[in-house]
Design a protein around this motif. Structure first.
Motif, mmCIF file in Angstrom:
data_model
loop_
_atom_site.group_PDB
_atom_site.id
_atom_site.type_symbol
_atom_site.label_atom_id
_atom_site.label_comp_id
_atom_site.label_asym_id
_atom_site.label_seq_id
_atom_site.Cartn_x
_atom_site.Cartn_y
_atom_site.Cartn_z
ATOM 1 N N ALA A 90 8.219 91.561 6.970
ATOM 2 C CA ALA A 90 9.490 90.674 5.933
ATOM 3 C C ALA A 90 9.842 89.847 7.175
ATOM 4 O O ALA A 90 10.186 90.109 8.273
ATOM 5 C CB ALA A 90 10.392 91.249 5.356
ATOM 6 N N ALA A 91 9.169 88.802 6.979
ATOM 7 C CA ALA A 91 9.237 87.314 8.126
ATOM 8 C C ALA A 91 10.504 86.124 7.760
ATOM 9 O O ALA A 91 10.804 86.262 6.820
ATOM 10 C CB ALA A 91 8.002 86.496 7.985
ATOM 11 N N HIS A 92 11.188 86.159 9.363
ATOM 12 C CA HIS A 92 11.764 84.736 9.051
ATOM 13 C C HIS A 92 11.702 83.599 8.991
ATOM 14 O O HIS A 92 10.506 83.197 9.370
ATOM 15 C CB HIS A 92 13.473 85.234 10.543
ATOM 16 C CG HIS A 92 12.410 84.519 11.810
ATOM 17 N ND1 HIS A 92 11.078 85.471 12.655
ATOM 18 C CD2 HIS A 92 12.838 84.140 12.586
ATOM 19 C CE1 HIS A 92 11.053 84.820 13.536
ATOM 20 N NE2 HIS A 92 12.188 83.330 13.557
ATOM 21 N N VAL A 93 12.241 82.740 8.578
ATOM 22 C CA VAL A 93 12.965 81.013 8.465
ATOM 23 C C VAL A 93 13.418 81.058 10.204
ATOM 24 O O VAL A 93 14.503 81.452 10.540
ATOM 25 C CB VAL A 93 13.045 80.567 7.642
ATOM 26 C CG1 VAL A 93 12.161 81.126 6.327
ATOM 27 C CG2 VAL A 93 14.402 80.303 7.102
ATOM 28 N N VAL A 94 12.336 79.718 10.664
ATOM 29 C CA VAL A 94 12.954 79.365 11.830
ATOM 30 C C VAL A 94 13.519 77.739 11.591
ATOM 31 O O VAL A 94 13.142 77.172 10.578
ATOM 32 C CB VAL A 94 12.057 78.656 13.097
ATOM 33 C CG1 VAL A 94 12.636 77.540 14.104
ATOM 34 C CG2 VAL A 94 11.738 79.346 13.134
ATOM 35 N N ALA A 95 14.893 77.693 11.860
ATOM 36 C CA ALA A 95 16.080 76.741 11.581
ATOM 37 C C ALA A 95 15.064 75.052 12.009
ATOM 38 O O ALA A 95 15.504 75.151 13.165
ATOM 39 C CB ALA A 95 17.584 76.969 11.207
ATOM 40 N N ASP A 96 15.804 74.440 11.455
ATOM 41 C CA ASP A 96 15.690 73.259 12.139
ATOM 42 C C ASP A 96 17.465 72.740 13.072
ATOM 43 O O ASP A 96 17.995 72.362 12.000
ATOM 44 C CB ASP A 96 15.210 71.817 11.439
ATOM 45 C CG ASP A 96 14.981 70.481 12.251
ATOM 46 O OD1 ASP A 96 15.167 69.983 12.980
ATOM 47 O OD2 ASP A 96 15.157 69.495 10.745
ATOM 48 N N PRO A 97 18.021 72.801 13.580
ATOM 49 C CA PRO A 97 19.003 72.085 14.799
ATOM 50 C C PRO A 97 19.330 71.141 14.277
ATOM 51 O O PRO A 97 20.561 71.260 14.517
ATOM 52 C CB PRO A 97 18.673 72.913 16.323
ATOM 53 C CG PRO A 97 17.594 73.529 16.334
ATOM 54 C CD PRO A 97 16.657 72.953 14.987
ATOM 55 N N LEU A 98 18.176 70.442 14.489
ATOM 56 C CA LEU A 98 18.471 68.789 14.103
ATOM 57 C C LEU A 98 18.600 68.054 13.243
ATOM 58 O O LEU A 98 18.640 67.124 13.357
ATOM 59 C CB LEU A 98 17.638 68.031 14.971
ATOM 60 C CG LEU A 98 16.599 68.462 17.121
ATOM 61 C CD1 LEU A 98 15.865 68.142 17.677
ATOM 62 C CD2 LEU A 98 19.011 68.594 17.482
ATOM 63 N N ALA A 99 18.734 68.747 12.204
ATOM 64 C CA ALA A 99 18.431 68.048 10.363
ATOM 65 C C ALA A 99 19.779 68.150 10.243
ATOM 66 O O ALA A 99 21.420 68.749 10.436
ATOM 67 C CB ALA A 99 18.645 69.900 9.141
ATOM 68 N N ALA A 100 20.181 66.755 10.352
ATOM 69 C CA ALA A 100 22.172 66.413 9.869
ATOM 70 C C ALA A 100 22.109 67.224 8.597
ATOM 71 O O ALA A 100 22.067 66.203 7.656
ATOM 72 C CB ALA A 100 21.312 64.782 10.056
ATOM 73 N N ILE A 101 22.675 68.084 8.628
ATOM 74 C CA ILE A 101 23.279 68.574 7.380
ATOM 75 C C ILE A 101 24.270 69.274 7.683
ATOM 76 O O ILE A 101 24.723 69.557 8.415
ATOM 77 C CB ILE A 101 21.955 69.683 6.970
ATOM 78 C CG1 ILE A 101 21.522 70.478 7.415
ATOM 79 C CG2 ILE A 101 20.565 68.941 6.134
ATOM 80 C CD1 ILE A 101 20.593 71.724 7.286
ATOM 81 N N ASP A 102 24.481 70.115 7.103
ATOM 82 C CA ASP A 102 26.435 70.556 6.762
ATOM 83 C C ASP A 102 24.909 72.466 6.117
ATOM 84 O O ASP A 102 25.205 72.835 5.242
ATOM 85 C CB ASP A 102 26.766 70.766 5.178
ATOM 86 C CG ASP A 102 27.924 69.195 5.570
ATOM 87 O OD1 ASP A 102 27.957 68.995 6.754
ATOM 88 O OD2 ASP A 102 27.792 68.282 4.317
#
Length: 394
Positions: A40-52
């Motif tokens: 079961a694989a994890h996801v890599v977040a985008d730390p530069l995404a301008a989101i909450d």
């Protein structure tokens, strides 16, 4: 030259730690496993995404798919968009479907790639669901979307069903409807409430043995539509008891991140060999992928002792990563990917990197080193020191 750094112990006291730094085991090329093994694989977040981050998903798609390609290169399958990918803890259904689509596309470039994808009802707000019919419709919506892409289904446990079902018969009705429509055999998914408190009493009973009777009745009614069942109860005796009762041809996929080594090795019981052993669908295989692949390769060649020699030392690490509150295990999985250079940052979808303390992560680092799982020791130490600095440790 020995590498040392300062880390907190369980009580928060700072101590010097000297890295062991033994090279990880590597799987032999060309060895075919004699167990089916999904990570079961994890996801890599985008730390530069301008989101909450607590409210919106920002995914680094390139890094996320690259990690799946890494798992396939080791001979492991990918269980996509499962709880390890933060379904229900940061990953919404539209983003999960996009993840499934991208993984299916990527798998076409990998000969023999194993891929199955989570189908659930997480697009429904459980508190708004009032009937079993709504649960069925929810499953059917996700099922149709995944099958349209050509995907194989893992029918995930449903929070909405756990909320509205009044008896085991409601579970039987839902699964009868879903299995009768499935285009190809599915993997069922029984996730214990230690992983998700909202799933308490799944299959219509808080008594696990009675719940098991219901799950087995569902399988017995549609054995040709069930590839296997993954159970994550962290109770090896219950898993063994259930796998001995499975119909011929239906696999037990261990989801026991505490006892996976002995469950995969098997006990030899039963008239069918698949009933004396478990295959695997495990979140911990994301974090220990090279060791898992190397151990499975040894097992396939009949080297059972080498299998245990490689996989055994990973069990204390897994028990730590999956320690209560178990639902926060994803943080440890992503932390391992960061330490080993599979992503450039320690950020998670939903800000979930904050669910574990620095002393917890420090012990995780020590256990990973003891299990020979630090693929690039110098990089791991550099990153651990940077994390220590953020927590005020020079």
């Amino acid at each position: 030259m020995a590498i040392s750094l300062t880390l907190p112990n369980a009580s928060g006291k700072l101590e010097a730690y000297t890295l062991r730094g033994t090279a990880p085991a590597k799987p032999a090329r060309g060895v075919k496993f004699n167990r089916i093994a999904y990570s079961a694989a994890h996801v890599v977040a985008d730390p530069l995404a301008a989101i909450d981050p607590w409210l919106q998903c920002g995914v680094d798609w390139d890094a996320t798919i690259a990690y799946r390609q890494h798992l396939w290169s080791l001979g492991l399958g990918v269980a996509e968009a499962m709880d390890t990918a933060q379904r229900g803890m940061g990953m919404d259904w539209p983003t999960s479907l996009e993840l499934i689509r991208r993984s299916i596309d990527a798998s076409k470039d990998v000969p023999g790639a194993l891929l199955a994808s989570g189908c659930g009802t997480d697009h429904l707000a459980p508190e708004d669901v009032t009937s079993v019919d709504e649960v069925i419709a929810g499953y059917e919506e996700q099922m149709a979307a995944i099958e349209k892409l050509g995907g194989k289904l893992i029918v995930m446990a449903s929070r909405a069903l756990a909320r509205v079902a009044k008896s085991p018969a409601d579970y039987e009705r839902v699964y009868d409807r879903i299995l009768s429509q499935a285009q190809q055999p599915v993997v069922l998914h029984w996730l214990g409430d230690m992983f998700d408190p909202a799933l308490k009493g799944y299959w219509g009973n808080v008594d696990a043995d009675k719940a098991m009777d219901t799950a087995l009745a569902v399988i017995a009614a549609h054995p040709e539509k069930v590839d296997g069942i993954k159970i994550s109860l962290l109770d090896k005796d219950k898993e063994i008891a259930m796998r001995r009762r499975l119909p011929k041809g239906v696999r037990m996929y261990t989801g026991d991140d505490f006892n996976y080594a002995e469950l995969i090795a098997g006990d030899g019981h039963g008239p069918e060999i698949t009933h004396g052993q478990s295959d695997a669908l495990l979140g911990i295989f994301d974090a220990i992928a090279p060791a898992a692949a190397a151990a499975l390769g040894e097992l396939a060649q009949g080297n059972t002792q080498k299998f245990h020699d490689i996989l055994g030392p990973t069990v204390p690490l897994s028990r730590h990563i999956f320690a209560a509150p178990t639902r926060f295990y994803k943080t440890g999985v992503v932390f391992m990917a960061w330490l080993n250079g599979h992503q450039t940052h320690f950020s998670m979808v939903g800000g979930q990197q904050s669910t574990r303390s620095f002393p917890h992560l420090a012990e995780l680092f020590r256990l990973a080193d003891a299990a020979n799982l630090l693929e690039k020791p110098d990089l791991a130490v550099q990153r651990m020191k940077s994390l220590a600095a953020v927590h005020g440790v020079a």
